[in-house]
Design a protein around this motif. Structure first.
Motif, PDB file in Angstrom:
ATOM      1  N   UNK A 175       0.850  -1.193   0.000  1.00  0.00           N
ATOM      2  CA  UNK A 175       0.000   0.000   0.000  1.00  0.00           C
ATOM      3  C   UNK A 175       0.881   1.236   0.000  1.00  0.00           C
ATOM      4  N   UNK A 176       0.608   2.153  -0.924  1.00  0.00           N
ATOM      5  CA  UNK A 176       1.488   3.302  -1.119  1.00  0.00           C
ATOM      6  C   UNK A 176       0.753   4.644  -1.124  1.00  0.00           C
ATOM      7  N   UNK A 177      -0.566   4.641  -0.992  1.00  0.00           N
ATOM      8  CA  UNK A 177      -1.310   5.887  -1.189  1.00  0.00           C
ATOM      9  C   UNK A 177      -0.962   6.950  -0.156  1.00  0.00           C
ATOM     10  N   UNK A 178      -0.480   6.530   1.038  1.00  0.00           N
ATOM     11  CA  UNK A 178      -0.119   7.522   2.064  1.00  0.00           C
ATOM     12  C   UNK A 178       1.069   8.375   1.630  1.00  0.00           C
ATOM     13  N   UNK A 179       1.876   7.861   0.693  1.00  0.00           N
ATOM     14  CA  UNK A 179       3.049   8.613   0.246  1.00  0.00           C
ATOM     15  C   UNK A 179       2.657   9.848  -0.558  1.00  0.00           C
ATOM     16  N   UNK A 180       1.536   9.773  -1.261  1.00  0.00           N
ATOM     17  CA  UNK A 180       1.117  10.896  -2.094  1.00  0.00           C
ATOM     18  C   UNK A 180       0.769  12.135  -1.269  1.00  0.00           C
ATOM     19  N   UNK A 181       0.443  11.941   0.004  1.00  0.00           N
ATOM     20  CA  UNK A 181       0.079  13.077   0.856  1.00  0.00           C
ATOM     21  C   UNK A 181       1.303  13.850   1.338  1.00  0.00           C
ATOM     22  N   UNK A 182       2.490  13.273   1.170  1.00  0.00           N
ATOM     23  CA  UNK A 182       3.716  13.918   1.650  1.00  0.00           C
ATOM     24  C   UNK A 182       4.152  15.011   0.675  1.00  0.00           C
ATOM     25  N   UNK A 183       4.447  16.175   1.202  1.00  0.00           N
ATOM     26  CA  UNK A 183       4.783  17.323   0.345  1.00  0.00           C
ATOM     27  C   UNK A 183       5.997  17.074  -0.550  1.00  0.00           C
ATOM     28  N   UNK A 184       7.082  16.469  -0.049  1.00  0.00           N
ATOM     29  CA  UNK A 184       8.224  16.217  -0.938  1.00  0.00           C
ATOM     30  C   UNK A 184       7.881  15.257  -2.080  1.00  0.00           C
ATOM     31  N   UNK A 185       6.968  14.320  -1.845  1.00  0.00           N
ATOM     32  CA  UNK A 185       6.548  13.407  -2.911  1.00  0.00           C
ATOM     33  C   UNK A 185       5.688  14.155  -3.920  1.00  0.00           C
ATOM     34  N   UNK A 186       4.816  15.020  -3.426  1.00  0.00           N
ATOM     35  CA  UNK A 186       3.989  15.827  -4.344  1.00  0.00           C
ATOM     36  C   UNK A 186       4.865  16.723  -5.213  1.00  0.00           C
ATOM     37  N   UNK A 187       6.001  17.134  -4.684  1.00  0.00           N
ATOM     38  CA  UNK A 187       6.915  17.992  -5.428  1.00  0.00           C
ATOM     39  C   UNK A 187       7.472  17.272  -6.658  1.00  0.00           C
ATOM     40  N   UNK A 188       7.463  15.929  -6.639  1.00  0.00           N
ATOM     41  CA  UNK A 188       7.984  15.142  -7.757  1.00  0.00           C
ATOM     42  C   UNK A 188       6.954  14.930  -8.873  1.00  0.00           C
ATOM     43  N   UNK A 189       5.754  15.461  -8.674  1.00  0.00           N
ATOM     44  CA  UNK A 189       4.688  15.266  -9.649  1.00  0.00           C
ATOM     45  C   UNK A 189       5.132  15.714 -11.045  1.00  0.00           C
TER      46      UNK A 189
END
Length: 375
Positions: A219-233
């Motif tokens: 399960x990985x959906x919690x990672x999308x809520x992290x700001x540094x991960x969103x920065x990689x969009x």
């Protein structure tokens, strides 16, 4: 905490004895104490103590513990620089060179200090580094709740907080404690804000790759809520993550065909990715349908008819899904499946289920009350 000392004499005489011992081991140090005080003596002793760490003499532990005990009685303002100097010495000793002794000294120093002393941060980081060189991280406290408490107690600034969490994360990964490591990395990435999220690019990238590579993480959906991960969009790594979060196997296959070199550069195994995406695709199907035909599985999971039974057994072993095979009707009957994502729709389903239970319980209660009254 009581730290074993070299000899039960005055601090000045103890420093003199330490000087003599270290000099006898070949260090370039005067046997005479400094006129400027104990903190200068300790500075010179620590500077020359390398010879002790290379020696197998049985007295070495007592000698170095004596240094630690003297450090602990110094005034706080004189401690910090000396403690940092000693920690640097203990960390920089060659790998395999008295690691047990170096860890014991750092432990004595760490536990001998006031719990709220900010310089404990330096000692703890050094302890983690030494433990990592000899695969002894299991003996170091790395519980995330405790680490959070220390971060608060030591009043660490943002940079030191990130350094500490990163050290703990890397040590846990090296010791194959993937679940604990993942929690620490999420804590690290969660500490970034919109203003500094771009600084965590490497950490976010590493977090995603380690999560995808971990055979026990699905399960990985919690990672999308992290700001540094969103920065990689918009980058390939973010696209790959979203596939593992909600897409089907066919989407991964297409991504791999177009970006094989990228997958290889991440150190990810295509075969392992395929296996994980088959399971995730099956989880998505199981969450939507209570019965799945063999034909649907063959098409969606790209497996042969002879592989269905083995696949279902492996899927059940993950405890992410509970189901059984109906060979006669060539289908899989699902009793429970974990959702790949848990968003608004899943919360609504949970709300509806709980409401249904509540109504059923009310009906049972009313029936019991009626029976009780009639009797």
């Amino acid at each position: 905490m009581s730290v074993p000392a070299f000899i039960d004499i005055t601090e000045e005489d103890q420093a003199s004895e330490l000087r003599a011992y270290i000099k006898a081991k070949g260090a370039e140090i005067s046997e005479e104490n400094s006129e400027r005080g104990l903190h200068v003596d300790l500075s010179q002793i620590i500077e020359a103590c390398d010879v002790c760490l290379k020696d197998d003499d049985k007295d070495v532990e007592s000698v170095m513990n004596s240094v630690v005990s003297l450090l602990l009685i110094l005034e706080t303002e004189k401690q910090e620089a000396l403690i940092e100097s000693l920690c640097e010495k203990l960390v920089k000793s060659r790998e395999g060179e008295r690691p047990t002794l170096r860890m014991q000294l750092l432990c004595n120093l760490f536990h001998g200090m006031d719990e709220n002393a900010p310089v404990r941060y330096t000692v703890y980081c050094s302890l983690i580094k030494v433990a990592a060189t000899c695969n002894a991280i299991a003996f170091i406290p790395t519980d995330l709740d405790q680490v959070r408490k220390w971060i608060t107690d030591w009043n660490l600034d943002t940079e030191k907080k990130h350094i500490l969490l990163r050290l703990v994360y890397e040590a846990l990964v090296d010791c194959k404690k993937s679940e604990q490591a993942a929690k620490v990395m999420v804590e690290l990435l969660g500490s970034y804000t919109e203003d500094n999220a771009s600084q965590a690019r490497v950490d976010a990238h590493r977090c995603i790759v380690r999560a995808l590579k971990d055979p026990n993480t699905f399960l990985f959906d919690h990672l999308l809520a992290l700001k540094p991960v969103r920065f990689l969009e918009g980058e390939l790594i973010h696209d790959l993550l979203t596939i593992f979060i909600s897409a089907k196997l066919v989407a991964y296959v297409k991504f791999y065909q177009n970006n094989q070199d990228f997958i290889d550069s991440l150190g990810l195994s295509h075969e392992q990715n395929m296996a994980k995406m088959r399971l995730l695709t099956f989880l998505g199907m199981a969450a939507e349908f209570k019965e799945i035909s063999f034909d649907t599985m063959l098409e969606e999971l790209q497996i042969g008819a002879d592989d269905v039974e083995a696949f279902v057994i492996d899927a059940v072993r993950t405890k992410m899904v509970y189901c059984k095979i109906d060979q006669t009707q060539r289908k899989v009957v699902v009793s429970h499946s974990t959702h790949r994502t848990f968003g608004k729709q899943q919360w609504q389903q949970l709300h509806d289920t709980l409401n249904s239970w509540k109504q059923n319980l009310s009906t049972v209660k009313s029936s019991l009350q009626t029976l009780s009254t009639s009797t």
